[in-house]
Write a protein that holds these residues in place. Structure first.
Motif, PDB file in Angstrom:
ATOM      1  N   LYS A   1       3.021  -6.853   9.181  1.00 59.28           N
ATOM      2  CA  LYS A   1       3.811  -6.221  10.292  1.00 59.28           C
ATOM      3  C   LYS A   1       5.434  -6.944  10.221  1.00 59.28           C
ATOM      4  O   LYS A   1       6.381  -6.215  10.484  1.00 59.28           O
ATOM      5  CB  LYS A   1       3.256  -6.527  11.606  1.00 59.28           C
ATOM      6  CG  LYS A   1       1.936  -5.642  11.880  1.00 59.28           C
ATOM      7  CD  LYS A   1       1.218  -5.865  13.005  1.00 59.28           C
ATOM      8  CE  LYS A   1      -0.112  -5.177  13.335  1.00 59.28           C
ATOM      9  NZ  LYS A   1      -0.627  -5.660  14.651  1.00 59.28           N
TER      10      LYS A   1
ATOM     11  N   ASN B   1      -5.215  -1.193   7.778  1.00 56.90           N
ATOM     12  CA  ASN B   1      -5.445   0.129   8.731  1.00 56.90           C
ATOM     13  C   ASN B   1      -6.939   0.102   8.715  1.00 56.90           C
ATOM     14  O   ASN B   1      -7.869  -0.155   7.995  1.00 56.90           O
ATOM     15  CB  ASN B   1      -4.839   1.482   8.459  1.00 56.90           C
ATOM     16  CG  ASN B   1      -3.156   1.644   8.621  1.00 56.90           C
ATOM     17  OD1 ASN B   1      -2.771   0.589   9.255  1.00 56.90           O
ATOM     18  ND2 ASN B   1      -2.751   2.140   7.980  1.00 56.90           N
TER      19      ASN B   1
ATOM     20  N   TYR C   1       3.687   0.233  -1.402  1.00 60.93           N
ATOM     21  CA  TYR C   1       3.501   0.266   0.074  1.00 60.93           C
ATOM     22  C   TYR C   1       2.575   0.748   0.792  1.00 60.93           C
ATOM     23  O   TYR C   1       1.865   0.082   1.627  1.00 60.93           O
ATOM     24  CB  TYR C   1       5.073   0.383   0.705  1.00 60.93           C
ATOM     25  CG  TYR C   1       5.005   0.395   1.831  1.00 60.93           C
ATOM     26  CD1 TYR C   1       5.445  -0.687   2.779  1.00 60.93           C
ATOM     27  CD2 TYR C   1       4.942   1.626   2.755  1.00 60.93           C
ATOM     28  CE1 TYR C   1       5.693  -0.638   4.306  1.00 60.93           C
ATOM     29  CE2 TYR C   1       4.985   1.705   4.024  1.00 60.93           C
ATOM     30  CZ  TYR C   1       5.609   0.523   4.948  1.00 60.93           C
ATOM     31  OH  TYR C   1       5.403   0.599   6.264  1.00 60.93           O
ATOM     32  N   ASN C   2       2.296   2.111   0.463  1.00 56.32           N
ATOM     33  CA  ASN C   2       1.199   2.792   1.083  1.00 56.32           C
ATOM     34  C   ASN C   2      -0.126   2.287   0.710  1.00 56.32           C
ATOM     35  O   ASN C   2      -1.006   2.284   1.649  1.00 56.32           O
ATOM     36  CB  ASN C   2       1.501   4.139   0.740  1.00 56.32           C
ATOM     37  CG  ASN C   2       2.531   5.033   1.181  1.00 56.32           C
ATOM     38  OD1 ASN C   2       2.887   4.794   2.144  1.00 56.32           O
ATOM     39  ND2 ASN C   2       3.260   5.978   0.377  1.00 56.32           N
TER      40      ASN C   2
ATOM     41  N   ASP D   1       7.031  -5.293   7.559  1.00 58.87           N
ATOM     42  CA  ASP D   1       7.371  -3.813   7.828  1.00 58.87           C
ATOM     43  C   ASP D   1       8.680  -3.775   8.767  1.00 58.87           C
ATOM     44  O   ASP D   1       9.168  -2.849   8.765  1.00 58.87           O
ATOM     45  CB  ASP D   1       5.953  -3.297   8.536  1.00 58.87           C
ATOM     46  CG  ASP D   1       6.293  -1.628   8.258  1.00 58.87           C
ATOM     47  OD1 ASP D   1       6.810  -1.280   6.960  1.00 58.87           O
ATOM     48  OD2 ASP D   1       5.722  -1.054   9.119  1.00 58.87           O
TER      49      ASP D   1
ATOM     50  N   LYS E   1      -0.553  -0.773   3.113  1.00 57.75           N
ATOM     51  CA  LYS E   1      -0.604  -0.525   4.476  1.00 57.75           C
ATOM     52  C   LYS E   1      -2.114   0.089   4.687  1.00 57.75           C
ATOM     53  O   LYS E   1      -2.521  -0.073   5.870  1.00 57.75           O
ATOM     54  CB  LYS E   1       0.555   0.738   4.670  1.00 57.75           C
ATOM     55  CG  LYS E   1       0.383   1.116   6.199  1.00 57.75           C
ATOM     56  CD  LYS E   1       1.768   1.899   6.329  1.00 57.75           C
ATOM     57  CE  LYS E   1       2.113   2.361   8.001  1.00 57.75           C
ATOM     58  NZ  LYS E   1       3.028   3.298   8.053  1.00 57.75           N
TER      59      LYS E   1
END
Length: 297
Positions: free
Chosen positions: A29, A297, A289-290, A32, A293
């Motif tokens: 976070k 989640n 990055y995806n 990000d 991420k």
């Protein structure tokens, strides 16, 4: 008792894993959040690229250089150097400050900095291209000026020779004219050897090892020539200035060869002309990055 210990150990282990997961999530976070600030710098960079209208480079580099085109090319160069490069520096500085405390964020930062490096290289190529184009324009203008100066001095040489002839200084005039004719013949023969060559290395070598030394020699010979008539002496002064113009011409000719060689190394089609042209460098980072991420989640 063993069951109790086992349950306690499992409970402690799960707490540890959970804590590590929370810590990794927090670090991501932070990354990000900082990345958003970095991307805002990139947005500013892209906007400058769009505002400069770099697409005009395609047209300008393919047309003959008029005064208007020259002015527009110069304005593009100034905008690239004064507006685009500072935005690039700000963007790069911000990217280097991305936090990287976990393995995931360290890898992400490394990949992102690689994309920044590629963007910087592309923009520096753009800067070099505009700089070199303007150098080429300046060099060609200098060549034209040296040619005009050569012709001006040549006309003055002829005028002084005519005055000396009218004054009856036949010996000085004939000796001087003969020397100039010999010099011109030598220069012409030497220059014509590589005149039609497309090999820039050979042309450069010819200028450095043959033409320039020959002009130096001819200037020295003219200075040593015994002359009694004032008009012929004035003609000699103009002839020497004429040869100096030739030296400057050929020095600048070498410069244009160097500029052309550097321009050939840059593919103008690949230069970023719009802000969105930088996005292709983000492909690897976006994928990585995806993936990271999704893991949080």
């Amino acid at each position: 008792m063993k069951k109790i210990i086992c349950i306690v150990l499992l409970f402690c282990f799960s707490i540890t894993l959970s804590a590590c997961g929370n810590e990794g999530s927090t670090e991501f976070k932070d990354f990000d959040s900082t990345l958003n600030d970095v991307k805002s710098k990139e947005t500013e960079l892209k906007k400058v690229i769009d505002d400069i209208h770099l697409k005009r480079l395609d047209d300008l580099s393919k047309t003959d250089m008029t005064d208007n085109n020259k002015k527009e090319f110069n304005e593009l160069q100034n905008k690239v150097n004064s507006k685009l490069i500072p935005k690039l520096d700000n963007y790069e500085t911000a990217a280097k400050k991305l936090p990287a405390d976990s393995e995931e964020t360290k890898k992400l930062k490394s990949t992102y900095l690689k994309s920044v490096k590629e963007k910087k290289a592309a923009i520096n190529n753009l800067k070099n291209f505009t700089d070199l184009c303007n150098q080429a324009v300046k060099a060609n203008e200098d060549i034209l000026d040296y040619t005009k100066l050569f012709e001006k001095n040549r006309s003055q040489v002829e005028a002084h020779i005519q005055k000396a002839s009218d004054a009856g200084s036949t010996t000085d005039v004939n000796n001087f004219k003969h020397k100039l004719e010999q010099n011109n013949k030598e220069l012409r023969n030497t220059a014509e050897k590589e005149a039609d060559s497309t090999d820039s290395t050979k042309v450069r070598q010819s200028i450095e090892t043959q033409i320039m030394p020959l002009i130096d020699k001819q200037i020295k010979d003219l200075n040593k020539t015994a002359i009694t008539n004032n008009y012929v002496n004035d003609a000699r002064k103009n002839a020497i200035e004429m040869y100096y113009s030739l030296q400057n011409y050929y020095e600048t000719r070498k410069e244009t060869i160097d500029i052309s060689e550097q321009l050939e190394k840059i593919n103008a089609k690949d230069l970023p002309k719009k802000g969105e042209d930088l996005e292709k460098f983000d492909a690897d980072f976006n994928k990585e990055y995806n993936n990271v991420k999704e893991g949080f989640n």
